[in-house]
Write an enzyme that holds these catalytic residues in place. Sequence first.
Site, PDB file in Angstrom:
ATOM      1  CB  SER A 135      28.141  -9.720  11.547  1.00  0.00           C
ATOM      2  OG  SER A 135      27.265  -9.393  10.487  1.00  0.00           O
ATOM      3  CE1 TYR A 148      26.362  -5.440  14.800  1.00  0.00           C
ATOM      4  CE2 TYR A 148      26.612  -5.923  12.463  1.00  0.00           C
ATOM      5  CZ  TYR A 148      26.311  -6.331  13.749  1.00  0.00           C
ATOM      6  OH  TYR A 148      25.984  -7.649  13.987  1.00  0.00           O
TER       7      TYR A 148
END
Length: 240
Positions: A135, A148
């Site tokens: 990400s 995350y």
Amino acid sequence: MQLSGKTVLVTGGTDGIGAQLIRQLRDKGATVITQGRNAERCAATKADGFEVIQADLSSQKGVDTLLAGVQGRQIDILVNNAGAGVDHDFREAAPDLAASDATIFLNLNAPIRLIAALMPVLKARPEAMIVNVTSGLAIAPRAGGPVYCATKAALRSYSQALRHQLQGTTVHVLEALPPVVETKLTAGRGSKKMAPDACARQIVAGMESNAEEANVGAVKVLQLVHSISPKLARKIMIRF
């Protein structure tokens, strides 16, 4: 890499970015095996002509189920795409540590375990690839999603080290870094999101070009900012 004729295992392929990836890879002539954990989405993906293994990769049992499902298969490409977020914001409530543990396993432990188990299979192929989907938040975190962000940063670091280890072998390592994409994971987080099909298209292009990193969409800008001033990149993203 020429994708036509390759056998690709894509985790998390029944929804979001993964659902677009498996279709675009099939359109390129690849044989696609995918995994999902929701029975209804798995059934729908099977109905669309895909081989689907239902398994929950947030535990070792799920990893074992997936590996048993591909045992004896010649896998050319492993795409570690499955991932999830978890609420972990002390400004709102005490975090659910069991949910955090499951997310850490899904986002980090499962890809590592799949890579370790399938490495002999990949090394036996004339040309192979590992694609780890991280990400833009692996570059600089946001305050509201520390677990995350930490898992994606860890998988980014793992990918970079693994790429160095595999120099001189037939196994190439690609890290794909999506921006915020319109998926269930990002529901309620703003309006400027990338479409899953456009995101998948850039990842597939990175695979075809044997790139080391596929910086998707707005992540290209984030990488540029980070290269100039890591502090500025962190300042921008921490409030995201």
